[in-house]
Motif scaffolding. Structure first.
Motif, mmCIF file in Angstrom:
data_model
loop_
_atom_site.group_PDB
_atom_site.id
_atom_site.type_symbol
_atom_site.label_atom_id
_atom_site.label_comp_id
_atom_site.label_asym_id
_atom_site.label_seq_id
_atom_site.Cartn_x
_atom_site.Cartn_y
_atom_site.Cartn_z
ATOM 1 N N GLY A 85 0.852 -1.176 0.000
ATOM 2 C CA GLY A 85 0.000 0.000 0.000
ATOM 3 C C GLY A 85 0.889 1.228 0.000
ATOM 4 N N SER A 86 0.284 2.395 -0.082
ATOM 5 C CA SER A 86 1.040 3.644 -0.005
ATOM 6 C C SER A 86 0.118 4.728 0.544
ATOM 7 N N LEU A 87 0.695 5.857 0.886
ATOM 8 C CA LEU A 87 -0.103 6.967 1.392
ATOM 9 C C LEU A 87 -1.114 7.451 0.361
ATOM 10 N N ALA A 88 -0.840 7.215 -0.908
ATOM 11 C CA ALA A 88 -1.779 7.623 -1.961
ATOM 12 C C ALA A 88 -3.122 6.909 -1.797
ATOM 13 N N ASP A 89 -3.118 5.737 -1.165
ATOM 14 C CA ASP A 89 -4.359 4.987 -0.930
ATOM 15 C C ASP A 89 -5.290 5.714 0.041
ATOM 16 N N TYR A 90 -4.770 6.703 0.755
ATOM 17 C CA TYR A 90 -5.539 7.404 1.783
ATOM 18 C C TYR A 90 -5.973 8.800 1.357
ATOM 19 N N ARG A 91 -5.751 9.142 0.098
ATOM 20 C CA ARG A 91 -6.157 10.464 -0.389
ATOM 21 C C ARG A 91 -7.639 10.681 -0.143
ATOM 22 N N GLY A 92 -7.980 11.909 0.175
ATOM 23 C CA GLY A 92 -9.375 12.245 0.415
ATOM 24 C C GLY A 92 -9.739 12.299 1.888
ATOM 25 N N LYS A 93 -8.795 11.938 2.761
ATOM 26 C CA LYS A 93 -9.069 11.997 4.198
ATOM 27 C C LYS A 93 -7.804 12.418 4.938
ATOM 28 N N TYR A 94 -7.987 12.916 6.143
ATOM 29 C CA TYR A 94 -6.846 13.196 7.008
ATOM 30 C C TYR A 94 -6.335 11.869 7.538
ATOM 31 N N VAL A 95 -5.005 11.735 7.615
ATOM 32 C CA VAL A 95 -4.395 10.495 8.085
ATOM 33 C C VAL A 95 -3.373 10.831 9.164
ATOM 34 N N LEU A 96 -3.496 10.152 10.295
ATOM 35 C CA LEU A 96 -2.497 10.238 11.342
ATOM 36 C C LEU A 96 -1.578 9.040 11.129
ATOM 37 N N VAL A 97 -0.361 9.292 10.666
ATOM 38 C CA VAL A 97 0.601 8.229 10.376
ATOM 39 C C VAL A 97 1.529 8.095 11.568
ATOM 40 N N ASN A 98 1.531 6.923 12.183
ATOM 41 C CA ASN A 98 2.356 6.681 13.362
ATOM 42 C C ASN A 98 3.420 5.642 13.032
ATOM 43 N N PHE A 99 4.683 6.046 13.156
ATOM 44 C CA PHE A 99 5.821 5.143 12.984
ATOM 45 C C PHE A 99 6.192 4.615 14.366
ATOM 46 N N TRP A 100 6.336 3.304 14.475
ATOM 47 C CA TRP A 100 6.571 2.678 15.765
ATOM 48 C C TRP A 100 7.351 1.396 15.584
ATOM 49 N N ALA A 101 7.694 0.732 16.695
ATOM 50 C CA ALA A 101 8.365 -0.570 16.663
ATOM 51 C C ALA A 101 7.960 -1.361 17.900
ATOM 52 N N THR A 102 8.026 -2.673 17.792
ATOM 53 C CA THR A 102 7.621 -3.546 18.896
ATOM 54 C C THR A 102 8.506 -3.372 20.123
ATOM 55 N N TRP A 103 9.761 -2.986 19.948
ATOM 56 C CA TRP A 103 10.701 -2.836 21.050
ATOM 57 C C TRP A 103 10.632 -1.455 21.717
ATOM 58 N N CYS A 104 9.786 -0.572 21.189
ATOM 59 C CA CYS A 104 9.726 0.831 21.616
ATOM 60 C C CYS A 104 8.776 0.995 22.810
ATOM 61 N N ALA A 105 9.323 1.287 23.992
ATOM 62 C CA ALA A 105 8.496 1.436 25.206
ATOM 63 C C ALA A 105 7.483 2.583 25.092
ATOM 64 N N PRO A 106 7.864 3.773 24.602
ATOM 65 C CA PRO A 106 6.862 4.833 24.462
ATOM 66 C C PRO A 106 5.752 4.458 23.465
ATOM 67 N N CYS A 107 6.081 3.624 22.476
ATOM 68 C CA CYS A 107 5.072 3.168 21.509
ATOM 69 C C CYS A 107 4.022 2.321 22.225
ATOM 70 N N ARG A 108 4.467 1.492 23.132
ATOM 71 C CA ARG A 108 3.566 0.634 23.900
ATOM 72 C C ARG A 108 2.590 1.495 24.701
ATOM 73 N N LYS A 109 3.075 2.610 25.229
ATOM 74 C CA LYS A 109 2.239 3.504 26.026
ATOM 75 C C LYS A 109 1.195 4.234 25.164
ATOM 76 N N GLU A 110 1.624 4.727 23.992
ATOM 77 C CA GLU A 110 0.717 5.566 23.213
ATOM 78 C C GLU A 110 -0.189 4.812 22.239
ATOM 79 N N MET A 111 0.144 3.577 21.881
ATOM 80 C CA MET A 111 -0.653 2.857 20.877
ATOM 81 C C MET A 111 -2.127 2.703 21.279
ATOM 82 N N PRO A 112 -2.446 2.350 22.548
ATOM 83 C CA PRO A 112 -3.866 2.286 22.915
ATOM 84 C C PRO A 112 -4.568 3.650 22.791
#
Length: 188
Positions: free
Chosen positions: A62-89
């Motif tokens: 897929g690509s960001l072009a698939d989301y044209r027409g709407k606002y998109v919150l793109v979140n880059f994360w990783a399984t080992w990332c402690a702050p990601c674990r906190k904010e994902m929910p």
């Protein structure tokens, strides 16, 4: 000769568009509070290249072009990332409240993250409404200038980055919800 008569009209239209954009940025700036104070709102939208990423469970690309027409919150994360674990929910809560025709959350696990590890991460955090897409070679992350994790960008319906936040944030806060509500409401 006629071209010279059109130039002032074009300039007025261009300045009007920039003035409207500045007003929108000013409104959004006023809604930032708490951890969302770190949300950088761009004065001018920044075009984003539509680089491919891997869809969850190896279902293609897929690509960001698939989301044209709407606002998109793109979140880059990783399984080992402690702050990601906190904010994902919290990001999942934002998707639950605003997700639809005008807004969507796109999560991209960047770098080395196994599909099984991603599934486990989502299961442990009770995430059921977000995609488990991957950016294994960090192509999208490189294109978008990701300098650390987590990192979140807001893309407008035309495919331009309008804001970014480095690090974690309280994405279920009143401030975050007010910003998304303002964006979604302005796209009516």
């Amino acid at each position: 000769m006629r071209l010279f008569r059109l130039i002032p009209l074009y300039m007025a239209l261009a300045l009007g568009a920039n003035a409207a954009l500045a007003a929108d940025v000013a409104t959004l700036e006023g809604l930032r509070d708490g951890s969302l104070k770190r949300l950088i709102l761009h004065k001018e939208p920044k075009p984003v290249e539509a680089v491919d990423f891997q869809l969850e469970d190896d279902k293609g690309t897929g690509s960001l072009a698939d989301y044209r027409g709407k606002y998109v919150l793109v979140n880059f994360w990783a399984t080992w990332c402690a702050p990601c674990r906190k904010e994902m929910p919290q990001i999942a809560e934002l998707q639950a409240e605003f997700g639809g025709d005008k807004f969507e959350v796109l999560t991209l696990a960047t770098g080395r993250n196994s599909p099984a590890g991603i599934r486990k991460f989502f299961d442990e955090n009770g995430i059921t409404n977000l995609p488990r897409h991957q950016d294994p070679k960090q192509a999208v992350a490189r294109e978008m200038g990701v300098v650390g994790l987590p990192m979140t960008m807001i893309i407008d319906p035309e495919g331009n980055e309008i804001a970014r936040l480095i690090g974690d944030a309280e994405w279920n806060s009143d401030s975050a919800k007010a910003i998304i509500a303002e964006l979604v409401g302005s796209s009516s």
